[in-house]
Motif scaffolding. Structure first.
Motif, PDB file in Angstrom:
ATOM      1  N   ALA A 420       0.827  -1.211   0.000  1.00 61.84           N
ATOM      2  CA  ALA A 420       0.000   0.000   0.000  1.00 61.84           C
ATOM      3  C   ALA A 420       0.860   1.259   0.000  1.00 61.84           C
ATOM      4  N   LEU A 421       1.912   1.272   0.812  1.00 68.82           N
ATOM      5  CA  LEU A 421       2.801   2.435   0.850  1.00 68.82           C
ATOM      6  C   LEU A 421       3.523   2.628  -0.478  1.00 68.82           C
ATOM      7  N   THR A 422       3.932   1.527  -1.098  1.00 65.07           N
ATOM      8  CA  THR A 422       4.589   1.614  -2.406  1.00 65.07           C
ATOM      9  C   THR A 422       3.629   2.136  -3.459  1.00 65.07           C
ATOM     10  N   ALA A 423       2.371   1.696  -3.405  1.00 63.70           N
ATOM     11  CA  ALA A 423       1.372   2.178  -4.359  1.00 63.70           C
ATOM     12  C   ALA A 423       1.169   3.692  -4.231  1.00 63.70           C
ATOM     13  N   VAL A 424       1.151   4.188  -2.999  1.00 62.42           N
ATOM     14  CA  VAL A 424       1.003   5.636  -2.788  1.00 62.42           C
ATOM     15  C   VAL A 424       2.163   6.387  -3.432  1.00 62.42           C
ATOM     16  N   GLN A 425       3.381   5.899  -3.255  1.00 62.61           N
ATOM     17  CA  GLN A 425       4.553   6.548  -3.838  1.00 62.61           C
ATOM     18  C   GLN A 425       4.527   6.483  -5.369  1.00 62.61           C
ATOM     19  N   LEU A 426       4.102   5.342  -5.908  1.00 63.57           N
ATOM     20  CA  LEU A 426       4.055   5.206  -7.362  1.00 63.57           C
ATOM     21  C   LEU A 426       2.992   6.107  -7.972  1.00 63.57           C
ATOM     22  N   ARG A 427       1.858   6.243  -7.319  1.00 64.88           N
ATOM     23  CA  ARG A 427       0.816   7.132  -7.856  1.00 64.88           C
ATOM     24  C   ARG A 427       1.304   8.574  -7.917  1.00 64.88           C
ATOM     25  N   ALA A 428       2.108   8.957  -6.935  1.00 64.99           N
ATOM     26  CA  ALA A 428       2.652  10.317  -6.952  1.00 64.99           C
ATOM     27  C   ALA A 428       3.636  10.501  -8.100  1.00 64.99           C
ATOM     28  N   ALA A 442       2.969  -2.275  -7.506  1.00 66.84           N
ATOM     29  CA  ALA A 442       3.311  -2.129  -6.087  1.00 66.84           C
ATOM     30  C   ALA A 442       3.304  -3.476  -5.384  1.00 66.84           C
ATOM     31  N   ALA A 443       2.306  -4.305  -5.693  1.00 72.68           N
ATOM     32  CA  ALA A 443       2.244  -5.636  -5.080  1.00 72.68           C
ATOM     33  C   ALA A 443       3.438  -6.488  -5.509  1.00 72.68           C
ATOM     34  N   ARG A 444       3.829  -6.370  -6.779  1.00 75.88           N
ATOM     35  CA  ARG A 444       5.002  -7.102  -7.267  1.00 75.88           C
ATOM     36  C   ARG A 444       6.266  -6.647  -6.550  1.00 75.88           C
ATOM     37  N   LEU A 445       6.426  -5.350  -6.377  1.00 76.65           N
ATOM     38  CA  LEU A 445       7.606  -4.833  -5.683  1.00 76.65           C
ATOM     39  C   LEU A 445       7.646  -5.324  -4.241  1.00 76.65           C
ATOM     40  N   ALA A 446       6.503  -5.278  -3.567  1.00 75.61           N
ATOM     41  CA  ALA A 446       6.451  -5.738  -2.173  1.00 75.61           C
ATOM     42  C   ALA A 446       6.796  -7.212  -2.066  1.00 75.61           C
ATOM     43  N   ALA A 447       6.539  -7.984  -3.137  1.00 80.08           N
ATOM     44  CA  ALA A 447       6.867  -9.407  -3.150  1.00 80.08           C
ATOM     45  C   ALA A 447       8.283  -9.664  -3.646  1.00 80.08           C
ATOM     46  N   GLY A 448       9.050  -8.590  -3.909  1.00 80.19           N
ATOM     47  CA  GLY A 448      10.430  -8.745  -4.358  1.00 80.19           C
ATOM     48  C   GLY A 448      10.553  -9.133  -5.809  1.00 80.19           C
ATOM     49  N   ASP A 449       9.700  -8.583  -6.670  1.00 77.59           N
ATOM     50  CA  ASP A 449       9.697  -8.950  -8.093  1.00 77.59           C
ATOM     51  C   ASP A 449       9.769  -7.684  -8.938  1.00 77.59           C
ATOM     52  N   ALA A 467      13.108   3.746  -6.360  1.00 74.48           N
ATOM     53  CA  ALA A 467      13.031   4.920  -5.486  1.00 74.48           C
ATOM     54  C   ALA A 467      11.704   4.954  -4.727  1.00 74.48           C
ATOM     55  N   ALA A 468      10.610   4.628  -5.421  1.00 70.65           N
ATOM     56  CA  ALA A 468       9.300   4.597  -4.749  1.00 70.65           C
ATOM     57  C   ALA A 468       9.280   3.510  -3.676  1.00 70.65           C
ATOM     58  N   TYR A 469       9.852   2.364  -3.998  1.00 67.48           N
ATOM     59  CA  TYR A 469       9.898   1.252  -3.053  1.00 67.48           C
ATOM     60  C   TYR A 469      10.764   1.604  -1.849  1.00 67.48           C
ATOM     61  N   TYR A 470      11.913   2.214  -2.075  1.00 73.97           N
ATOM     62  CA  TYR A 470      12.795   2.582  -0.966  1.00 73.97           C
ATOM     63  C   TYR A 470      12.107   3.551  -0.010  1.00 73.97           C
ATOM     64  N   THR A 471      11.400   4.524  -0.565  1.00 66.15           N
ATOM     65  CA  THR A 471      10.692   5.491   0.290  1.00 66.15           C
ATOM     66  C   THR A 471       9.622   4.783   1.114  1.00 66.15           C
TER      67      THR A 471
END
Length: 518
Positions: A420-428, A442-449, A467-471
């Motif tokens: 969810a946090l990654t999705a917020v960053q990506l939408r921005a 975002a779900a793929r990133l959270a799963a390490g993909d 960068a979105a994932y790191y934030t």
């Protein structure tokens, strides 16, 4: 030297070694499975929900059935249940080495969890029958050390096995440990059972398992389906219904599986905070950090495993230090201090990982491992020190369930929160992208993909996604630090005067929570 007892002493040591060998396979199945998740995803494909179940299926089955397994061990025999559990774990581990699809992996991981619950419940109950007094204390210390070794070196061993033999070798190693335990330990065990054991609480077991399953499924599905989707709302509503039904059943049962009246004791409530804290400050990191290092930052499994050693290696030493410190400090105060250290480490790790993993992350990870290790070695003793002796068995069962089931819940919650946090960053960053594509990425990133996340939003650079994932990961660590700090405050409030051996005598009453004026 009394030689008359030598054969029996040797037999008991073999039994201890067999239980420890089986116990070694459990943390290896947990931490090794987490390191293997990216490799399994690359090999078998599948979406983020399916890959999340590689670890969550194991933890859900393990945690939801642990109390029921304890009842079965008392009623049908500790040796029998241990043997069945180890055999089931061995067979499911062998089958995982040949799993053709990700669905098969997930189902076999659930079977592993069922077997693990039987093996742990039967094994620990068997040790309690084989050893007495100080020998029992040493036996369980050896068992705890075995778990620490599995947690500490699981990521390194998994990385080495994946690099040289592939991810399937991890599960073959677990099968080998189980086979050794069956061959050398089980034949030397004596059967024992409780003639007054209660019947299995089928209604309580079914509603408890259903509640945990619905909650975990709902939280795992939420990042891709959306929190307001009918499926997610239905699953969370079903969780509430089953949880309420479980409470009603346990309150009305003459011999409940979980005696809710123990929660009247403030100190007992305080003890349950400790495994919750270690779930969020330590256990979840054993899963999400390898996914980040391998799947998003591009580390190979061996280097990721060595980097994980910074957070897991303290578990080999720190619990013994904590036990020594109890000569001068209360166990509650030591636990609270440890959680404060872990919270500081989580906050520092967020800053250290802002630009990617590296040497700067080692210090904060060591601090987290040290901080989590202080309550880790004291929690089990505290769980029986804060209730009347006559209720120590039930207290241990509740504590073990809180620890293991809490790990599964924490993993599901943290994974969903990171998505969810990654999705917020990506939408921005990607205002023009389709919301569904952003949620999937975002779900793929959270799963390490990272590779499939990039495919969800074509034309977006990997660096933008990272960068979105790191934030988002930084915000997640800040949240985990806050939760850990709150748990530290609870430990100070409820347990600051409690020592491990301060257990009340039978019939002694603590002030119930509802009547507490403190």
């Amino acid at each position: 030297m009394d030689t008359t007892n030598s054969p029996d002493t040797a037999r008991r040591l073999v039994v201890l070694a067999a239980v420890c060998m089986a116990a070694l396979a459990l943390p290896l199945a947990f931490s090794g499975g987490a390191v293997a998740t990216p490799a399994i995803g690359r090999d078998l494909g599948g979406g983020p929900v399916a890959t999340n179940w590689i670890t969550n299926a194991f933890m859900l089955a393990f945690g939801s059935l642990l109390m029921a397994a304890g009842t079965l061990a008392d009623r049908f025999g500790r040796k029998r249940l241990f043997a069945c559990g180890v055999a089931g774990f061995t067979l499911s581990s062998l089958a995982l080495g040949f799993a053709p699809t990700l669905l098969a992996v997930d189902l076999l991981r659930a079977a592993q969890g069922v077997a693990a619950a039987a093996a742990l419940a039967g094994g620990t109950a068997a040790l309690a029958q084989e050893f007495d007094g100080h020998a029992r204390t040493r036996a369980f210390s050896a068992l705890g050390t075995t778990f620490g070794i599995g947690l500490a070196f699981g990521p390194v061993l998994a990385g080495w096995l994946i690099a040289h033999f592939g991810w399937r070798a991890i599960f073959t190693t677990g099968a080998l440990a189980g086979a050794l335990s069956l061959a050398f330990g089980v034949p030397r065990m004596r059967e024992s059972r409780d003639p007054h054991a209660r019947r299995l609480d089928w209604a309580g077991t079914a509603t408890f398992t259903a509640a945990l399953t619905c909650f975990t499924c709902g939280v795992i599905e939420a990042p891709t389906r959306g929190w307001t989707s009918a499926a997610v709302i239905g699953l969370l509503a079903a969780f509430a219904v089953f949880a309420l039904a479980f409470v009603v059943i346990e309150l009305r049962a003459a011999r409940p599986m979980l005696d809710l009246s123990l929660f009247r004791y403030p100190r007992f409530v305080g003890v349950q905070v400790l495994p919750v804290a270690t779930c969020y400050c330590y256990i979840v990191l054993l899963v999400v950090l390898p996914l980040r290092f391998i799947g998003v930052e591009g580390y190979d499994e061996i280097h990721a495993g060595w980097l994980m050693l910074a957070i897991s290696a303290p578990m080999l030493v720190v619990p013994f230090v904590a036990a020594t410190l109890t000569r001068w400090m209360s166990a509650g105060a030591i636990s609270g201090i440890g959680l404060v250290i872990a919270a500081a480490g989580l906050y520092a790790l967020g800053s250290a990982l802002r630009a990617g993993a590296g040497a700067a992350a080692v210090g904060p990870m060591l601090a987290i491992g040290v901080g989590a290790g202080l309550p880790w070695g004291l929690m089990d003793g505290l769980s029986v020190s804060v209730v009347p002796k006559s209720r120590a068995g039930m207290a241990t069962g509740i504590f073990s369930t809180t620890r293991v089931a809490g790990e599964g819940v924490a993993l599901a919650v943290v994974s969903a929160l990171l998505a969810a946090l990654t999705a917020v960053q990506l939408r921005a960053e990607l205002a023009q992208a389709q919301p569904g594509a952003v949620a999937e990425a975002a779900a793929r990133l959270a799963a390490g993909d990272l590779a499939h996340a990039a495919a969800c939003v074509p034309g977006v650079a990997h660096a933008t996604l990272q960068a979105a994932y790191y934030t988002a990961f930084g915000f997640l660590l800040d949240g985990l630090a806050a939760v850990t700090l709150l748990c530290a405050l609870a430990a100070f409030a409820f347990l600051s005067r409690v020592r491990v051996h301060d257990g009340p005598a039978d019939g002694e009453l603590h002030t119930p929570v509802c009547a507490s004026t403190q």
